[in-house]
Scaffold this active site. Structure first.
Site, PDB file in Angstrom:
ATOM      1  N   CYS A  15       0.834  -1.294   0.048  1.00  9.92           N
ATOM      2  CA  CYS A  15       0.017  -0.191  -0.140  1.00  9.92           C
ATOM      3  C   CYS A  15       0.946   1.112   0.021  1.00  9.92           C
ATOM      4  CB  CYS A  15      -1.032   0.140   1.351  1.00  9.92           C
ATOM      5  SG  CYS A  15      -1.313  -1.567   1.741  1.00  9.92           S
ATOM      6  N   ARG A  41       1.915   2.279  -6.337  1.00  5.90           N
ATOM      7  CA  ARG A  41       2.049   1.240  -5.393  1.00  5.90           C
ATOM      8  C   ARG A  41       0.856   0.339  -5.525  1.00  5.90           C
ATOM      9  NH1 ARG A  41       6.050   1.906  -1.804  1.00  5.90           N
ATOM     10  NH2 ARG A  41       5.206   0.520  -0.392  1.00  5.90           N
ATOM     11  N   TRP A  88      -3.827  -1.802  -1.678  1.00  3.71           N
ATOM     12  CA  TRP A  88      -3.641  -2.825  -2.836  1.00  3.71           C
ATOM     13  C   TRP A  88      -3.480  -4.072  -2.265  1.00  3.71           C
ATOM     14  CZ3 TRP A  88       0.681  -5.631  -5.610  1.00  3.71           C
ATOM     15  CH2 TRP A  88      -0.061  -6.185  -6.903  1.00  3.71           C
ATOM     16  N   ASN A 114       1.002  -1.034   6.145  1.00  2.00           N
ATOM     17  CA  ASN A 114       1.663  -1.645   5.032  1.00  2.00           C
ATOM     18  C   ASN A 114       2.562  -2.761   5.169  1.00  2.00           C
ATOM     19  OD1 ASN A 114       2.763  -2.086   2.176  1.00  2.00           O
ATOM     20  ND2 ASN A 114       4.132  -0.405   2.369  1.00  2.00           N
ATOM     21  N   GLY A 115       2.256  -3.916   4.838  1.00  2.00           N
ATOM     22  CA  GLY A 115       2.982  -5.034   5.184  1.00  2.00           C
ATOM     23  C   GLY A 115       2.336  -6.291   5.682  1.00  2.00           C
ATOM     24  N   GLU A 492      14.232 -17.405 -20.604  1.00  2.00           N
ATOM     25  CA  GLU A 492      13.896 -16.230 -19.846  1.00  2.00           C
ATOM     26  C   GLU A 492      14.894 -15.066 -20.190  1.00  2.00           C
ATOM     27  OE1 GLU A 492      11.481 -14.891 -18.974  1.00  2.00           O
ATOM     28  OE2 GLU A 492      11.867 -12.945 -17.588  1.00  2.00           O
ATOM     29  N   LYS A 496      13.762 -11.569 -22.465  1.00  2.00           N
ATOM     30  CA  LYS A 496      14.507 -10.206 -21.980  1.00  2.00           C
ATOM     31  C   LYS A 496      14.842  -9.240 -22.828  1.00  2.00           C
ATOM     32  CE  LYS A 496      12.373 -10.024 -19.352  1.00  2.00           C
ATOM     33  NZ  LYS A 496      11.217 -11.171 -19.105  1.00  2.00           N
ATOM     34  N   GLU A 499      12.912  -8.819 -26.338  1.00  2.00           N
ATOM     35  CA  GLU A 499      11.550  -8.055 -26.062  1.00  2.00           C
ATOM     36  C   GLU A 499      11.965  -6.559 -25.745  1.00  2.00           C
ATOM     37  OE1 GLU A 499       8.710  -8.393 -22.941  1.00  2.00           O
ATOM     38  OE2 GLU A 499      10.169  -9.197 -21.435  1.00  2.00           O
ATOM     39  N   HIS A 515      21.915 -29.981 -32.591  1.00  2.00           N
ATOM     40  CA  HIS A 515      20.951 -30.837 -33.221  1.00  2.00           C
ATOM     41  C   HIS A 515      20.406 -29.665 -34.357  1.00  2.00           C
ATOM     42  CE1 HIS A 515      21.027 -34.407 -31.172  1.00  2.00           C
ATOM     43  NE2 HIS A 515      21.074 -33.661 -30.078  1.00  2.00           N
ATOM     44  N   LYS A 615       1.586  -4.584 -21.026  1.00  2.00           N
ATOM     45  CA  LYS A 615       1.863  -5.003 -19.866  1.00  2.00           C
ATOM     46  C   LYS A 615       1.189  -6.365 -19.734  1.00  2.00           C
ATOM     47  CE  LYS A 615       3.807  -5.635 -16.070  1.00  2.00           C
ATOM     48  NZ  LYS A 615       5.316  -6.535 -15.983  1.00  2.00           N
TER      49      LYS A 615
END
Ligand code: M6R
Length: 620
Positions: A15, A41, A88, A114-115, A492, A496, A499, A515, A615
């Site tokens: 938050c 946030r 959030w 927050n936590g 991965e 990165k 993209e 191969h 996104k």
């Protein structure tokens, strides 16, 4: 049903907090403005508490910030002392009752948080025994009740708060506003951010600098284990452990407002890469019962399918190795756009479909699980977004606790997803008796070392990666290779680079390169090898030699002092010693995230918004 109650049992929050004590004017306008600057946030509900004429007033609701402010006429609240919170949720449905601030039983103490309070259940049980009534499902609500309880022992507010903070386990940034001391704000932190600020007009506290930057650039970052008491003339800081006072001067912030929103970083992607030690620490604080619940489903399934897109798919791929090695569970990773064609006819009542989506809204992924549900399969989720479609349609889900990710390239959410999978595999191994207690303890210890390893990997490689990016910035092709679980890291890393730099790149399990892919290798082609120590180490040496013999430029990511790899390589990125191979994708992806970021910036591209990408891909 059992799982439903578990899902809603604990509300955890990521938050934004803003509090102020002003000499004159309308504090509420600064508070709502501050909350708007903290919207990055995340937000699903907001709330404000003000002291007006010595009385506490509170307004809160779920919904978009602007709407709630307008609907509840929040800006009409009066007073010079107050605080606000934009929430959030990371577990359970957002609603008005769960929105912050939360009150004690007397309605005199308001608190925002927050936590995650890990021991809130036992504290709540203790308070219920003492006749406290709770209205929300939050972990937060226990804190004002505990303060109320401590004050019964005839201690002042400050000492009551200190006593309570000493009992809390987990992470918190809290702010307290109360009619008991109407001119003050109390705030404290442990592992969640909180910064203090002062100006000629008053004193401020917030989750982040941008919220107060229009009013002051003189700040003091509260440290773990500190409590601060704010009044109109400034603040006092003390240690929670013994109440002793702390002297620390103000720092001057020289960032522009735009820079401040990214905490001084040039791009969100860099900020999010750098945040990983923290997001991983948060990812280790999952509620035990969620891990247990998902593990029980995994244990019962006749088959376990893992489905996701993009980066989330790569975490599934890594997971398939972890489940196999740690829990002896065979899983089938499949990209979600292929799910129906590949498993649509065989998926059924005995299938478990464990679905991963940062956003929880990816079209292909939702389509796949729609199909699975139609065929009566059990759909489980791992996501970063509470309230997303994935959380609504899953039988049970885990929220990975990464915090909002704004850069289009997924970074911190990948490492947290792998961390969640590792915790599930460990629990399953325990349930199935596949590891001895010593092995379980060792794995758990290594898991808890991962955030530090990532921190070290970031600290030691920053300059090295810049240097490497300078050397590689004009390369026209990259080949990423890894064996075993490092094949997932290679994929991965490739994604990165691809993209955000638009440089054509390939990634393969290293053994597969002979191969076919080896035919593109010629003098100077950059081959990036991911080489953690472990079962695949000797094989990867063979693959490096194959590529070296064809003139490839060898760039290796390996453990510090791994001379077998180092002497074969043209460039080396050295990683901290002692990362087990099964957990290696988490730290080993970090240099590749940084490398792709540096390459994009050197090419003059915006890594936060690569072309043609969104996104969250919510279209077919
Ligand atoms: O929100 P999701 O995890 O479902 O998103 C899946 C992919 O769209 C996402 O990972 C995408 O590949 C990222 N841009 C990768 O960096």
């Amino acid at each position: 049903m059992e799982y439903t109650s578990l899902i809603i049992q604990c509300e955890v929050t990521m938050c934004g907090i803003f509090g102020t004590v002003l000499k004159q004017g309308k504090a509420v306008e600064l508070i709502t403005d501050g909350l708007k600057r903290l919207e990055y946030r995340g937000y699903d509900s907001i709330g404000v508490a003000m002291i007006d004429n010595g009385e506490l007033h509170l307004r809160k609701d779920m919904g978009k910030l602007e709407e709630v402010i307008e609907n509840l006429n929040i800006n009409e609240m009066n007073g010079l002392v107050g605080m606000g919170h934009t929430r959030w949720a990371t577990h359970g449905a957002p609603n008005m009752i769960n929105a912050h601030p939360h009150l004690d039983g007397s309605g005199q103490i308001a608190l925002v948080h927050n936590g995650v309070i890990e021991n809130f259940m036992e504290l709540k049980d203790e308070l219920i025994e003492k006749d406290h009534n709770f209205v929300s499902r939050t972990d937060t609500e226990v804190i004002p009740h505990l303060i109320q309880e401590e004050m019964k022992a005839d201690v002042g507010l400050k000492d009551a708060i200190l006593r309570v903070l000493r009992r809390l386990k987990g992470s918190y940034a809290i702010v307290v506003v109360t009619s008991l001391e109407p001119d003050k704000i109390y705030c404290a932190r442990h592992e969640s951010p909180l910064v203090l600020g002062v100006s000629g007009e008053g004193t401020y506290c917030a989750s982040d600098v941008p919220a107060m930057l229009p009013y002051t650039n003189k700040v003091n970052y509260l440290r773990n284990g500190e409590l601060a008491v704010l009044d109109v003339d400034g603040y006092q800081i003390m240690k929670i452990s013994d109440g002793s006072y702390v002297e620390r001067g103000l720092e001057e912030i020289t960032w522009s407002l735009e820079m401040a929103e990214k905490q001084g970083y040039q791009h969100y992607m860099l900020k999010e890469i750098t945040e990983q030690p923290t997001s991983l620490r948060d990812g280790l604080r999952l509620q035990e019962q969620y891990i247990d619940l998902i593990t029980q489903f995994l244990d019962r399934g006749k088959e376990v399918l893992l489905t996701a897109a993009g980066t989330s798919y790569h975490s599934c791929l890594a997971a398939s190795y972890i489940f196999s090695k740690i829990a002896r569970l065979t899983t089938y990773p499949v990209v979600s756009s292929e799910f129906i064609e590949r498993y649509g006819s065989t998926v059924g009542i005995d299938s478990i479909v464990l679905t991963v989506s940062q956003s929880g809204e990816t079209y292909d992924t939702l389509k796949a699980i729609d199909h699975a549900r139609m065929k009566a399969a059990t759909v489980l989720g791992i996501t970063n977004t509470v309230g997303s479609t994935l959380t609504r349609v899953s039988r049970a889900y885990i929220v990975q606790q990464s915090g909002p990710e704004i850069g289009v390239a997924a970074t911190k959410t990948f490492t947290s997803q792998v961390l969640v999978f590792a915790q599930l595999a460990m629990r399953l191994a325990k349930m199935r008796g596949k590891l001895s207690q010593d092995e379980l303890d060792e794995f758990d210890e290594n898991l808890h070392r991962v955030p530090d390893m990532v921190e070290e990997a970031l600290a030691r490689n920053d300059d090295r990666i810049k240097e490497l990016a300078e050397k590689l910035k004009d390369d026209k092709l990259f080949l990423f290779l890894g064996r075993g679980i490092s094949a997932a890291t290679a994929l991965e890393g490739r994604l990165k680079v691809l993209e955000i730099t638009y440089v054509p790149s390939l990634a393969y399990p290293a053994g597969e390169s002979k191969h076919g892919p080896i035919s593109i290798v010629e003098d100077g082609v950059a081959c990036i090898f991911i080489c953690p120590r472990g079962d695949t180490h000797s094989h990867i040496i063979g693959s490096i030699m194959e590529m070296k013999a064809r003139g490839a430029k060898i760039i290796s990511i390996c453990e510090e002092g791994d001379n077998d790899i180092i002497r074969l390589s043209d460039e080396v990125i050295e990683m901290p010693i002692g990362i087990p191979e099964t957990l290696s994708p988490i730290p080993y992806i970090v240099p590749l995230q940084l490398l792709s970021y540096r390459l994009a910036v050197m090419k003059g591209l915006d890594p936060d918004m690569p072309r043609n990408l969104a996104k969250s891909v919510t279209v077919p």
